[in-house]
Design a protein around this motif. Structure first.
Motif, PDB file in Angstrom:
ATOM      1  N   ALA A  12      18.851   1.116   3.352  1.00  0.00           N
ATOM      2  CA  ALA A  12      17.670   1.172   2.996  1.00  0.00           C
ATOM      3  C   ALA A  12      16.235   2.884   2.771  1.00  0.00           C
ATOM      4  CB  ALA A  12      17.009  -0.300   3.756  1.00  0.00           C
ATOM      5  N   PRO A  13      15.559   2.961   2.204  1.00  0.00           N
ATOM      6  CA  PRO A  13      14.137   4.152   2.057  1.00  0.00           C
ATOM      7  C   PRO A  13      13.571   3.859   3.252  1.00  0.00           C
ATOM      8  CG  PRO A  13      14.706   2.825   0.200  1.00  0.00           C
ATOM      9  CD  PRO A  13      15.463   1.416   0.613  1.00  0.00           C
ATOM     10  N   ASP A  14      13.416   5.400   3.591  1.00  0.00           N
ATOM     11  CA  ASP A  14      13.139   5.592   4.617  1.00  0.00           C
ATOM     12  C   ASP A  14      11.020   5.172   3.952  1.00  0.00           C
ATOM     13  OD1 ASP A  14      11.027   6.347   7.296  1.00  0.00           O
ATOM     14  OD2 ASP A  14      12.087   8.071   7.530  1.00  0.00           O
ATOM     15  N   ILE A  15       9.909   4.290   5.390  1.00  0.00           N
ATOM     16  CA  ILE A  15       8.547   4.577   4.262  1.00  0.00           C
ATOM     17  C   ILE A  15       7.753   5.467   5.559  1.00  0.00           C
ATOM     18  CG2 ILE A  15       6.727   2.133   4.723  1.00  0.00           C
ATOM     19  CD1 ILE A  15       9.550   0.397   4.591  1.00  0.00           C
ATOM     20  N   ARG A  16       6.984   5.659   5.288  1.00  0.00           N
ATOM     21  CA  ARG A  16       6.147   6.824   5.586  1.00  0.00           C
ATOM     22  C   ARG A  16       4.770   6.139   5.471  1.00  0.00           C
ATOM     23  NH1 ARG A  16       5.674  12.018   6.328  1.00  0.00           N
ATOM     24  NH2 ARG A  16       7.629  12.013   4.807  1.00  0.00           N
ATOM     25  N   PHE A  17       4.109   5.227   7.327  1.00  0.00           N
ATOM     26  CA  PHE A  17       3.262   4.679   7.872  1.00  0.00           C
ATOM     27  C   PHE A  17       2.120   5.869   7.791  1.00  0.00           C
ATOM     28  CE2 PHE A  17       6.673   2.958   9.793  1.00  0.00           C
ATOM     29  CZ  PHE A  17       6.935   1.420   8.688  1.00  0.00           C
ATOM     30  N   GLU A  18       1.015   6.201   6.407  1.00  0.00           N
ATOM     31  CA  GLU A  18       0.119   7.332   5.819  1.00  0.00           C
ATOM     32  C   GLU A  18      -1.082   6.295   6.728  1.00  0.00           C
ATOM     33  OE1 GLU A  18       0.862   8.734   1.812  1.00  0.00           O
ATOM     34  OE2 GLU A  18       0.351   6.631   1.879  1.00  0.00           O
ATOM     35  N   ARG A  19      -1.677   7.677   7.505  1.00  0.00           N
ATOM     36  CA  ARG A  19      -3.001   6.644   8.182  1.00  0.00           C
ATOM     37  C   ARG A  19      -4.035   7.654   7.261  1.00  0.00           C
ATOM     38  NH1 ARG A  19       1.353   6.313  11.853  1.00  0.00           N
ATOM     39  NH2 ARG A  19       0.666   4.555  13.518  1.00  0.00           N
ATOM     40  N   LYS A  20      -4.981   7.121   7.002  1.00  0.00           N
ATOM     41  CA  LYS A  20      -5.667   7.261   6.345  1.00  0.00           C
ATOM     42  C   LYS A  20      -6.963   6.399   5.725  1.00  0.00           C
ATOM     43  CE  LYS A  20      -3.554   6.895   1.325  1.00  0.00           C
ATOM     44  NZ  LYS A  20      -3.203   8.034   0.057  1.00  0.00           N
ATOM     45  N   LYS A  21      -7.796   6.881   5.201  1.00  0.00           N
ATOM     46  CA  LYS A  21      -8.940   6.779   4.891  1.00  0.00           C
ATOM     47  C   LYS A  21      -8.009   5.245   4.118  1.00  0.00           C
ATOM     48  CE  LYS A  21     -14.011   5.907   3.424  1.00  0.00           C
ATOM     49  NZ  LYS A  21     -14.818   6.318   2.903  1.00  0.00           N
ATOM     50  N   GLY A  22      -8.489   3.665   4.780  1.00  0.00           N
ATOM     51  CA  GLY A  22      -8.212   2.484   3.679  1.00  0.00           C
ATOM     52  C   GLY A  22      -6.778   2.155   3.477  1.00  0.00           C
ATOM     53  N   VAL A  23      -6.522   2.589   4.114  1.00  0.00           N
ATOM     54  CA  VAL A  23      -4.389   1.875   5.269  1.00  0.00           C
ATOM     55  C   VAL A  23      -5.094   1.878   7.088  1.00  0.00           C
ATOM     56  CG1 VAL A  23      -2.998   3.207   5.684  1.00  0.00           C
ATOM     57  CG2 VAL A  23      -4.019   3.604   3.722  1.00  0.00           C
ATOM     58  N   VAL A  24      -4.387   0.401   6.708  1.00  0.00           N
ATOM     59  CA  VAL A  24      -4.378  -0.016   8.334  1.00  0.00           C
ATOM     60  C   VAL A  24      -3.235   0.236   8.882  1.00  0.00           C
ATOM     61  CG1 VAL A  24      -4.787  -2.315   9.457  1.00  0.00           C
ATOM     62  CG2 VAL A  24      -6.183  -1.896   7.549  1.00  0.00           C
ATOM     63  N   VAL A  25      -2.375   0.817   9.766  1.00  0.00           N
ATOM     64  CA  VAL A  25      -1.575   0.852  10.262  1.00  0.00           C
ATOM     65  C   VAL A  25      -2.120   0.848  12.338  1.00  0.00           C
ATOM     66  CG1 VAL A  25      -0.152   2.423  10.642  1.00  0.00           C
ATOM     67  CG2 VAL A  25      -1.449   2.795   8.859  1.00  0.00           C
ATOM     68  N   SER A  26      -1.003  -0.161  12.638  1.00  0.00           N
ATOM     69  CA  SER A  26      -0.974   0.039  13.940  1.00  0.00           C
ATOM     70  C   SER A  26      -0.188   0.996  15.268  1.00  0.00           C
ATOM     71  CB  SER A  26       0.669  -1.522  13.994  1.00  0.00           C
ATOM     72  OG  SER A  26      -0.101  -2.799  13.564  1.00  0.00           O
ATOM     73  N   SER A  27      -1.191   0.554  16.220  1.00  0.00           N
ATOM     74  CA  SER A  27      -1.448   2.084  16.508  1.00  0.00           C
ATOM     75  C   SER A  27       0.742   2.094  17.058  1.00  0.00           C
ATOM     76  CB  SER A  27      -1.269   2.073  17.517  1.00  0.00           C
ATOM     77  OG  SER A  27      -1.816   0.935  18.709  1.00  0.00           O
ATOM     78  N   GLN A  28       1.244   0.904  17.432  1.00  0.00           N
ATOM     79  CA  GLN A  28       2.892   1.567  17.193  1.00  0.00           C
ATOM     80  C   GLN A  28       3.433   1.680  16.689  1.00  0.00           C
ATOM     81  OE1 GLN A  28       1.415  -1.753  17.367  1.00  0.00           O
ATOM     82  NE2 GLN A  28       2.065  -2.924  18.568  1.00  0.00           N
ATOM     83  N   LEU A  29       3.379   2.326  15.346  1.00  0.00           N
ATOM     84  CA  LEU A  29       4.286   2.609  14.567  1.00  0.00           C
ATOM     85  C   LEU A  29       4.471   4.191  14.509  1.00  0.00           C
ATOM     86  CD1 LEU A  29       2.770   0.587  11.206  1.00  0.00           C
ATOM     87  CD2 LEU A  29       5.570   0.182  12.934  1.00  0.00           C
TER      88      LEU A  29
END
Length: 463
Positions: free
Chosen positions: A327-344
């Motif tokens: 499966a493709p890797d997924i980049r969890f971008e941390r930028k304005k307008g994106v919600v990312v859990s702190s555990q990721l």
């Protein structure tokens, strides 16, 4: 000269008018209990039905509904009781009399030979089938019970009566005009409707029934207009699934049936798309993933046909994201307008657990709202056994996303781009919820269709 042109034009117009009048047929009748009521005539086109005509009955319940040659096949009358009465639409006029469409015992076809034959067979065939079922029961009883086993004469009489009933049924069908629609329709209807009885009581007929389904031509306009198109697909694969063979053998049988169906379907793109879409969804719903993968790859590798965009995306997920692929890797971008859990972490590949369940879902998806929360009571157990969960939502409204994920204990990610989100594109997601179970090298271990299936896998594999 102008007069000649005018006369010529008028003559041509009258010819067209006469031709169009002659080519239109009608279903008419009198339903004494349906005075001054709306009555509709509808037809079939593949998996769908469509309106042909509607009218109001008069004070005596009389009506007339016209149909065109393009409607030839099977149609149905529908009144205020919302119970259909099926009719053969062909080149003949049809007339029906009775009390109402729900008072079947009062209805009688008084005009239209094919519909008279249809009516006669519809009354007689179920009685013969009931008698056959009764004789089948007695045959099994006399063959298995010591109290009756030695009685040769009753056994012989049972077999003779069963043979007589079958011959009587076949003789009626063979006597129908060879080129009539009803001659094709009634045996096809008999095949499609007999599946459940054959699977339960006449298992010796299963091979011949499967062979008959495989011989069916899904490009045949008679089938497309019959109202049997969907049932033929569903009952064919239901019989394969319930034929009493091992799961591996069932998948081999399904592959053979898919090959047989596609032989002619690849020459008709419209019907190919329609059948493939329905069959693929059917097999996914029944968790027949090996068969659905085979169908997807078979159709995608067929270069002589064109798939509609949505179906192509749906099938492509099986070529790009099949079990065993990375499966493709997924980049969890941390930028304005994106919600990312702190555990990721920054990327999917940096998750330390031995397995990851990647779930694609959305707050606007009603199925997701019931399915995804089922993970919550299982999450601690899964994580203790080495399975992490990552939820990627396709929400496009922050409030909707927050409401959906508020009580979920596992990490989630959302860039609010819905179907244009990069992970959604990379994983060929075409519906929600969609699950991928990956190992620590991102190899696809399983493509589960439910939380329950994931939990069963955890209990079986991650003991």
């Amino acid at each position: 000269m102008p007069h000649l042109l005018l006369k010529s034009s008028l003559f041509l117009f009258l010819q067209l008018l006469v031709c169009s009048t002659v080519s239109a047929q009608s279903v008419s009748g009198r339903l004494s209990q349906l005075a001054n009521q709306e009555i509709r005539l509808e037809g079939f086109a593949g998996l769908q039905s469509y309106p042909i005509a509607k009218t109001m009955t008069d004070s005596l319940g009389r009506f007339r509904l016209s149909f065109k040659p393009s409607d030839y096949g099977v149609g149905y009358l529908m009144g205020p009781e919302q119970k259909p009465l099926f009719v053969i639409l062909s080149e003949e006029e049809v007339e029906i009399v009775g009390e109402s469409l729900v008072s079947l015992e009062s209805l009688r076809t008084v005009k239209g030979n094919q519909n008279m034959a249809f009516e006669q067979y519809a009354l007689a065939h179920p009685k013969r089938e009931q008698a056959l079922s009764a004789w089948d029961y007695l045959a099994r009883l006399y063959a298995s019970d010591a109290l009756f086993r030695q009685q040769a004469r009753p056994n012989e009489a049972i077999q003779q009566e069963k043979q007589r009933l079958k011959q009587e049924d076949d003789a009626f069908l063979q006597a129908l005009p060879a080129k009539s629609y009803v001659r094709w329709f009634l045996p096809t209807r008999k095949l499609v409707s007999s599946v459940s009885t054959i699977a339960q009581y006449r298992t010796e007929e299963i091979p011949a029934t499967i062979a008959a389904f495989r011989a069916m031509d899904y490009t045949d306009s008679r089938l497309y207009k019959s109202g049997l198109f969907k049932d033929a697909i569903d009952n064919h694969f239901w019989l394969l699934e319930n034929c009493g063979k091992s799961l591996d053998s069932v998948f081999l049988e399904m592959k053979a049936s898919i090959d047989a169906m596609l032989t002619k379907l690849v020459t008709d793109e419209k019907k190919l798309n329609e059948v493939t879409d329905h069959l693929f969804t059917l097999m996914e719903r029944h968790s027949l993933f090996q068969a659905s993968e085979y169908l997807a790859l078979k159709v995608l590798n067929e270069t002589s046909c064109t798939l509609n965009t949505d179906l192509a995306k749906q099938l492509e997920t099986y070529r790009a994201m099949k079990k065993g692929n990375t499966a493709p890797d997924i980049r969890f971008e941390r930028k304005k307008g994106v919600v990312v859990s702190s555990q990721l972490p920054a990327k999917l590949s940096e998750i330390k657990q031995s397995h990851v369940l990647v779930a694609f879902a959305a707050g606007w998806c009603s199925h997701c709202q019931t399915e995804i929360p089922q993970i919550t009571p299982l999450y601690d157990k899964w994580k203790s056994k080495g399975l992490e969960v990552v939820l990627i939502t396709l929400d496009d409204l922050p409030k909707e996303h927050e409401a959906f994920t508020r009580n979920l204990p596992f990490p989630h990610y959302c860039d609010f781009r819905k179907w244009d989100s990069q992970p959604v594109k990379d994983y060929y997601v075409f519906g929600t919820p969609t699950f991928f179970l990956l190992d620590q090298d991102r190899k696809i271990v399983l493509r589960p269709n439910s939380v329950k299936q994931v939990d069963a896998w955890v209990d079986w594999v991650l003991k």
